[in-house]
Design an enzyme around this catalytic site. Structure first.
Site, PDB file in Angstrom:
ATOM      1  N   ASP A  19       0.408   2.922   2.627  1.00  0.00           N
ATOM      2  CA  ASP A  19      -0.041   1.535   3.106  1.00  0.00           C
ATOM      3  C   ASP A  19      -0.533   1.022   2.237  1.00  0.00           C
ATOM      4  O   ASP A  19      -1.652   1.464   1.457  1.00  0.00           O
ATOM      5  CB  ASP A  19      -0.605   1.654   4.264  1.00  0.00           C
ATOM      6  CG  ASP A  19      -1.876   2.394   4.499  1.00  0.00           C
ATOM      7  OD1 ASP A  19      -3.022   1.964   3.818  1.00  0.00           O
ATOM      8  OD2 ASP A  19      -1.696   3.538   5.486  1.00  0.00           O
TER       9      ASP A  19
ATOM     10  N   LYS B 186       3.655  -1.306   5.176  1.00  0.00           N
ATOM     11  CA  LYS B 186       3.745  -0.881   6.531  1.00  0.00           C
ATOM     12  C   LYS B 186       2.976  -1.345   7.217  1.00  0.00           C
ATOM     13  O   LYS B 186       2.062  -2.776   6.686  1.00  0.00           O
ATOM     14  CB  LYS B 186       1.983   0.537   6.396  1.00  0.00           C
ATOM     15  CG  LYS B 186       1.953   1.026   8.116  1.00  0.00           C
ATOM     16  CD  LYS B 186       0.930   2.384   8.315  1.00  0.00           C
ATOM     17  CE  LYS B 186       0.470   2.236   9.398  1.00  0.00           C
ATOM     18  NZ  LYS B 186      -0.361   3.547   9.266  1.00  0.00           N
TER      19      LYS B 186
END
Length: 325
Positions: A172, A201
């Site tokens: 992420d 993300k």
């Protein structure tokens, strides 16, 4: 110095004590029928430099909140018994993921945890791979020693992963700095250039979305690094994205493996060649067969032992974490 380890974390505490070359100090933990408990040191701590080890990961035998309560009460007892300096050694520190407000009236649990620990007269705290190192340090008014796994994992990869080329990826955007630090540690060890990548993300209402993978991974062995693995969904999602873009193999690395829910099937998914974690959290929730076939455990005990030794001797942790400058 004296090192205590509360019962829930005793196996890891024994490893740290062995690496330090000292025995664990003796203590008592008593449970009462109504659910209350009592802890006390069984040897004098007056004027001593005392380290109390307790991980704040929960398991079926003892939840996170009970472990925290026991740690707080024992720290208070140590302080009342006249300890010269008290350091909490918390391999996995709970409530660190909520360090900023993303919604109206959100709690800042990382700061509340710091306030509770400091209320017990704490002089310092030590933990491994905190979700947000800057927030961890800012939450405490006492010294907060944030250890990390860069060197541990880099040395493990150097010895066990000979495939080239390599790419270090974050699952992420929030973990890009962690991945960058690991790549910068690994490159000089291998004497080779290492690529970088990260996965998009977004989380809303408990649902994760985002499909963008930034970075070139085709033909490479990808090392996806994170601070912790909960259910493993984020790691598997990143691994599948890398393989879809032509990656040769994907390894997952994380300091803390909680492995909740359906983690056994996620960790054993063919998209992941291997998952590498430290021993701060025992993989007790995983199927033993999955642990044997799909998990590699790197001990963080020597790292904690050396950090404790340096703090006791008023030394620097910089070289321990980052290498000679």
């Amino acid at each position: 110095m004296k090192l205590f380890s509360l019962n829930a974390s005793r196996p890891f505490g024994e490893k740290v004590a062995q690496a330090l070359g000292i025995p664990l100090a003796e203590h008592e933990e008593r449970d009462f029928e109504d659910g209350e408990h009592k802890m006390r040191p069984l040897e004098s701590v007056r004027g001593e430099d005392v380290y109390v080890l307790q991980g704040l990961n929960g398991d079926p035998a003892q939840g996170v909140n009970e472990r925290l309560c026991r740690l707080l009460f024992f720290l208070g007892a140590i302080r009342d018994a006249g300890a010269g300096r008290v350091t909490a050694v918390i391999p996995y520190i709970a409530y660190a993921r909520k360090d900023r407000r993303t919604q109206s009236r959100d709690p800042l649990t990382s700061r509340y945890l710091a306030m509770l620990l400091e209320a017990m007269g704490l002089d310092a705290v030590m933990a491994l791979d905190i979700h947000n190192p800057a927030a961890f340090q800012n939450a405490f008014r006492c010294p907060a020693y944030g250890l990390d796994t860069r060197r541990l994992f880099a040395e493990h990869i150097r010895e066990h992963c000979g495939q080239r080329p390599l790419v270090v990826a974050s699952p992420d955007p929030g973990g890009v700095k962690r991945a960058q630090g690991f790549r910068e540690m690994l490159e000089p060890m291998l004497g080779d250039n290492i690529g970088s990548a990260y996965m998009e993300k977004r989380r809303s209402g408990g649902k994760v979305s985002g499909t963008l993978l930034a970075g070139e991974v085709e033909g490479a062995t990808v090392l996806v690094i994170d601070d912790l693995i909960s259910s493993g969904g984020t790691l598997l999602r990143a691994a599948q994205a890398c393989l879809n873009r032509g990656a040769k193999a994907v390894y997952g690395l994380a300091a803390h493996g909680h492995f909740i829910g359906n983690a056994s099937s996620v960790i054993s998914d063919p998209a992941l060649s291997k998952v590498i974690v430290t021993d701060t959290v025992p993989p007790s929730r995983l199927d033993p067969a999955v642990v044997r076939r799909h998990l590699e455990v790197v001990s963080a005990a020597p790292l904690f032992a050396e950090a404790i030794r340096r703090v006791h001797e008023n030394g620097s942790l910089t070289e321990l974490l980052e290498g000679p400058t």
